[in-house]
Enzyme design. Structure first.
Site, PDB file in Angstrom:
ATOM      1  N   LYS A  22       0.850  -1.208   0.000  1.00  0.00           N
ATOM      2  CA  LYS A  22       0.000   0.000   0.000  1.00  0.00           C
ATOM      3  C   LYS A  22       0.879   1.249   0.000  1.00  0.00           C
ATOM      4  CE  LYS A  22      -1.757   1.578   4.010  1.00  0.00           C
ATOM      5  NZ  LYS A  22      -1.500   2.989   4.332  1.00  0.00           N
ATOM      6  N   ASN A  23       1.901   1.271   0.848  1.00  0.00           N
ATOM      7  CA  ASN A  23       2.671   2.501   1.024  1.00  0.00           C
ATOM      8  C   ASN A  23       3.717   2.727  -0.056  1.00  0.00           C
ATOM      9  OD1 ASN A  23       1.065   2.997   3.175  1.00  0.00           O
ATOM     10  ND2 ASN A  23       2.571   2.410   4.722  1.00  0.00           N
ATOM     11  N   ARG A  92      -5.875  11.521   4.110  1.00  0.00           N
ATOM     12  CA  ARG A  92      -4.890  12.590   4.287  1.00  0.00           C
ATOM     13  C   ARG A  92      -3.608  12.305   3.509  1.00  0.00           C
ATOM     14  NH1 ARG A  92      -0.797  11.862   6.582  1.00  0.00           N
ATOM     15  NH2 ARG A  92      -0.359  14.049   7.034  1.00  0.00           N
ATOM     16  N   ARG A 121       0.020  14.446  12.508  1.00  0.00           N
ATOM     17  CA  ARG A 121       0.530  14.280  11.134  1.00  0.00           C
ATOM     18  C   ARG A 121       0.860  15.621  10.476  1.00  0.00           C
ATOM     19  NH1 ARG A 121      -1.225   9.060   9.624  1.00  0.00           N
ATOM     20  NH2 ARG A 121       0.530   9.018   8.172  1.00  0.00           N
ATOM     21  N   PRO A 122       1.684  16.463  11.094  1.00  0.00           N
ATOM     22  CA  PRO A 122       2.026  17.753  10.467  1.00  0.00           C
ATOM     23  C   PRO A 122       2.745  17.537   9.132  1.00  0.00           C
ATOM     24  CG  PRO A 122       3.511  17.294  12.294  1.00  0.00           C
ATOM     25  CD  PRO A 122       2.437  16.235  12.333  1.00  0.00           C
ATOM     26  N   ILE A 123       2.774  18.582   8.302  1.00  0.00           N
ATOM     27  CA  ILE A 123       3.480  18.478   7.011  1.00  0.00           C
ATOM     28  C   ILE A 123       4.527  19.580   6.875  1.00  0.00           C
ATOM     29  CG2 ILE A 123       1.587  17.298   5.785  1.00  0.00           C
ATOM     30  CD1 ILE A 123       0.922  20.076   4.537  1.00  0.00           C
ATOM     31  N   ASP A 124       4.985  20.082   8.014  1.00  0.00           N
ATOM     32  CA  ASP A 124       5.981  21.172   7.986  1.00  0.00           C
ATOM     33  C   ASP A 124       7.240  20.795   7.211  1.00  0.00           C
ATOM     34  OD1 ASP A 124       6.110  19.420  10.329  1.00  0.00           O
ATOM     35  OD2 ASP A 124       7.943  20.511  10.802  1.00  0.00           O
ATOM     36  N   LEU A 125       7.671  19.544   7.322  1.00  0.00           N
ATOM     37  CA  LEU A 125       8.903  19.120   6.621  1.00  0.00           C
ATOM     38  C   LEU A 125       8.671  19.049   5.103  1.00  0.00           C
ATOM     39  CD1 LEU A 125      10.085  16.332   9.107  1.00  0.00           C
ATOM     40  CD2 LEU A 125      10.844  18.724   8.990  1.00  0.00           C
ATOM     41  N   ILE A 328       7.277   6.990  17.054  1.00  0.00           N
ATOM     42  CA  ILE A 328       6.996   7.688  15.796  1.00  0.00           C
ATOM     43  C   ILE A 328       5.708   8.503  15.860  1.00  0.00           C
ATOM     44  CG2 ILE A 328       6.633   7.422  13.301  1.00  0.00           C
ATOM     45  CD1 ILE A 328       9.455   6.601  14.205  1.00  0.00           C
ATOM     46  N   ARG A 398      -8.731  -0.443   4.639  1.00  0.00           N
ATOM     47  CA  ARG A 398      -7.857   0.556   4.014  1.00  0.00           C
ATOM     48  C   ARG A 398      -6.517  -0.059   3.654  1.00  0.00           C
ATOM     49  NH1 ARG A 398      -8.005   6.369   6.811  1.00  0.00           N
ATOM     50  NH2 ARG A 398      -6.649   6.650   5.011  1.00  0.00           N
TER      51      ARG A 398
HETATM   52  C1  EPZ Z   1       4.155   6.927   6.163  1.00  0.00           C
HETATM   53  O1  EPZ Z   1       3.416   7.973   6.771  1.00  0.00           O
HETATM   54  C2  EPZ Z   1       3.207   5.744   6.072  1.00  0.00           C
HETATM   55  N1  EPZ Z   1       2.064   6.100   5.232  1.00  0.00           N
HETATM   56  C3  EPZ Z   1       2.727   5.355   7.470  1.00  0.00           C
HETATM   57  O2  EPZ Z   1       1.926   4.191   7.335  1.00  0.00           O
HETATM   58  C4  EPZ Z   1       3.953   5.002   8.309  1.00  0.00           C
HETATM   59  O3  EPZ Z   1       3.529   4.718   9.632  1.00  0.00           O
HETATM   60  C5  EPZ Z   1       4.919   6.192   8.327  1.00  0.00           C
HETATM   61  O4  EPZ Z   1       5.278   6.543   6.978  1.00  0.00           O
HETATM   62  C6  EPZ Z   1       6.198   5.869   9.081  1.00  0.00           C
HETATM   63  O5  EPZ Z   1       6.812   4.769   8.515  1.00  0.00           O
HETATM   64  C7  EPZ Z   1       2.198   6.076   3.887  1.00  0.00           C
HETATM   65  O6  EPZ Z   1       3.258   5.803   3.363  1.00  0.00           O
HETATM   66  C8  EPZ Z   1       0.973   6.388   3.094  1.00  0.00           C
HETATM   67  P1  EPZ Z   1       6.296  10.257   8.354  1.00  0.00           P
HETATM   68  P2  EPZ Z   1       4.044   9.479   6.810  1.00  0.00           P
HETATM   69  O7  EPZ Z   1       6.208  11.519   7.587  1.00  0.00           O
HETATM   70  O8  EPZ Z   1       4.768   9.749   5.565  1.00  0.00           O
HETATM   71  C9  EPZ Z   1       6.402  13.483  11.832  1.00  0.00           C
HETATM   72  C10 EPZ Z   1       0.028   2.845   7.670  1.00  0.00           C
HETATM   73  O9  EPZ Z   1      -0.486   2.332   8.682  1.00  0.00           O
HETATM   74  N2  EPZ Z   1       6.378  14.471  10.747  1.00  0.00           N
HETATM   75  O10 EPZ Z   1       7.533   9.421   8.249  1.00  0.00           O
HETATM   76  O11 EPZ Z   1       2.963  10.416   7.210  1.00  0.00           O
HETATM   77  C11 EPZ Z   1       5.055  12.790  12.004  1.00  0.00           C
HETATM   78  O12 EPZ Z   1       4.203  13.551  12.843  1.00  0.00           O
HETATM   79  C12 EPZ Z   1       0.524   4.270   7.704  1.00  0.00           C
HETATM   80  O13 EPZ Z   1       0.192   2.234   6.583  1.00  0.00           O
HETATM   81  C13 EPZ Z   1       6.539  15.814  11.057  1.00  0.00           C
HETATM   82  O14 EPZ Z   1       6.702  16.188  12.209  1.00  0.00           O
HETATM   83  O15 EPZ Z   1       5.073   9.315   8.022  1.00  0.00           O
HETATM   84  C14 EPZ Z   1       5.429  11.482  12.624  1.00  0.00           C
HETATM   85  O16 EPZ Z   1       5.605  11.676  14.018  1.00  0.00           O
HETATM   86  C15 EPZ Z   1       0.311   4.937   9.057  1.00  0.00           C
HETATM   87  N3  EPZ Z   1       6.511  16.734  10.055  1.00  0.00           N
HETATM   88  C16 EPZ Z   1       6.797  11.167  12.021  1.00  0.00           C
HETATM   89  O17 EPZ Z   1       7.283  12.401  11.471  1.00  0.00           O
HETATM   90  C17 EPZ Z   1       6.315  16.366   8.750  1.00  0.00           C
HETATM   91  O18 EPZ Z   1       6.320  17.252   7.862  1.00  0.00           O
HETATM   92  C18 EPZ Z   1       6.763  10.122  10.916  1.00  0.00           C
HETATM   93  O19 EPZ Z   1       5.984  10.620   9.888  1.00  0.00           O
HETATM   94  C19 EPZ Z   1       6.138  14.994   8.449  1.00  0.00           C
HETATM   95  C20 EPZ Z   1       6.176  14.063   9.465  1.00  0.00           C
END
Ligand code: EPZ
Length: 417
Positions: A22-23, A92, A121-125, A328, A398
């Protein structure tokens, strides 16, 4: 709202072909809009999140056709650069289209993704990386509006190895002028799959799977291609956990064991007998499972956060005490209350959960509140004595294709109502 009805205490015995990831397929579907010709994807899992992503593509003007596990996308007809609120609220992770739409259209307007049950789930990065590349971003009325006269390659350092931010930056940098370097990039295998797909279309990405990724911007439009999505390592590990919890024996085919090191190590540590050959994993129960002294979720190649809750369902029945720390996401213990309703002995203290193994779990009515926690409840129900009803199964749909069919094909007594 559907539910699963489970009669527990039957060991899983049989063979399961694991779904495509999926991911990996979600960012790859976003990447198809960069091509000037048709893209054909194989091993695409039939999931709610995938059909929602197909809808985003259609709304952007790209026809999508599914035949079994093959998906054909015609991106040349892209005619919009806007992802509306209804789609973003539905899923999202549609934010993954941001980088690709900017690359293609030099502008994008997406509704703010907001949080989800497991965290803010912020997107600041994501936004910082895009601004580094020269994207002007304004946030108003709940929308993120982006415009980029020119995208210029640069060095980007991620404060955290965010999977989504790494993917969005790669997608935005494909056509940028010059080289983009992503430092502290996410190393997840799904990033490697995305880079392999983009390179097959004519992009020039190196270092995917390491902490430093290089994207050489190309002038030539990417061409259409055919590609097979990698195996879903989280779905595979979920089935292994179900075998462990039910004292079963499973043969998993269509896997990529080299993506699963941390998870296989923990199952070994708990006492399961594992054999790996090619794309196949054989798991068999040994003596009574023993607990995991200390399990910490970490970015890849550490123990994946997505498998924390399914493995907690196994630890609930293991001998001794296990300590799980979720590093995480801030709200990924919602399955604990429901496991306790089934007789588990778990105490949560901040980011850690202390699980004292019990001899038996007992069937109960429980509710899934998010995808992976829902899978954990199914695993616990399959191992529990008696009948369970699990609500909220649209969350499970999902991420797991035909979950109850796969499990019942191996002797699990589970049906959808
Ligand atoms: C991906 O989410 C996966 N989703 C998630 O799988 C997975 O748990 C996650 O990576 C970690 O491996 C998809 O690929 C669709 P991150 P993503 O950005 O990209 C923080 C599932 O069950 N962060 O690596 O959203 C965030 O809050 C899903 O299949 C910021 O602070 O994960 C989190 O604490 C759930 N700012 C950490 O980083 C940002 O701009 C990891 O998030 C982005 C993230």
């Amino acid at each position: 709202m559907g539910k699963f009805v489970v009669e527990g205490k039957n060991p899983l015995l049989g063979e399961i072909k694991v779904q495509g990831a999926k991911n990996a397929v979600l960012p790859i579907l976003a990447a198809t809009i960069l091509a000037d010709g048709e893209c054909v994807l194989h091993n695409v899992p039939d999931l709610r999140d995938v059909s929602k992503t197909e809808l985003v593509l259609r709304r952007l003007g790209c026809p999508v056709k599914r035949e079994g596990h093959d998906l054909t996308v015609k991106p040349a007809e892209l005619c919009s650069c806007r992802i509306c609120e209804d789609l973003m609220r539905e899923m999202r992770s549609s934010i993954i289209f941001l980088g690709a739409v900017i690359s293609k259209c030099r502008e994008a307007s997406v509704s703010m993704p907001g949080g989800c049950p497991i965290g803010l789930r912020p997107i600041d990065l994501h936004l910082k990386g895009l601004r580094d590349l020269g994207v002007e971003i304004s946030e108003e009325h709940g929308y993120i509006n982006c415009r980029a006269k020119k995208l210029v390659g640069c060095e980007i350092h991620l404060d955290f190895p965010s999977v989504g931010a790494t993917e969005n930056i790669i997608l935005a940098a494909v056509y940028a002028e010059g080289r983009t370097t992503v430092q502290n990039a996410a190393r997840e295998p799904e990033i490697i799959d995305l880079a392999s797909f983009l390179n097959k279309m004519g992009a020039r990405i190196t270092g995917a799977g390491t902490g430093t990724i290089y994207i050489e911007g190309v002038k030539e439009p990417l061409h259409g291609t055919e590609y097979t999505i990698m195996p879903d390592r989280i779905a595979a590990a979920t089935y292994l956990a179900a075998a462990a919890a039910t004292d079963g024996e499973l043969l998993l085919t269509g896997t990529e064991p080299k993506h699963m090191g941390a998870m296989l190590h923990v199952l070994n540590e708990m006492g399961m007998k594992l054999k790996v050959f090619g794309d196949t994993i054989h798991i068999k129960h040994g003596k009574r499972l023993s607990g995991v002294h200390m399990l910490r979720t970490m970015p890849y190649p550490g123990f994946p956060t997505d498998i924390q809750s399914p493995f907690m369902a196994v630890a609930a029945l293991a001998e001794g005490t296990s300590v799980f720390t979720e590093n995480i996401f801030e709200n990924r213990f919602q399955h604990v209350d429901e496991l306790i309703r089934m007789g588990a002995d778990i105490k949560v203290a901040g980011r850690s959960a202390v699980i004292r193994g019990v001899k038996n779990l007992y069937g109960a009515n429980v509710v899934a509140r998010e995808l992976r926690g829902g899978a954990a409840l199914v695993i616990a129900a399959l191992a529990a004595e008696g009948r369970s009803e699990i609500g909220g199964i649209e969350y499970i749909d999902r991420g797991y294709e035909a979950f109850e069919k796969q499990l019942s094909s191996c002797g699990g007594i589970i049906r959808r109502e």
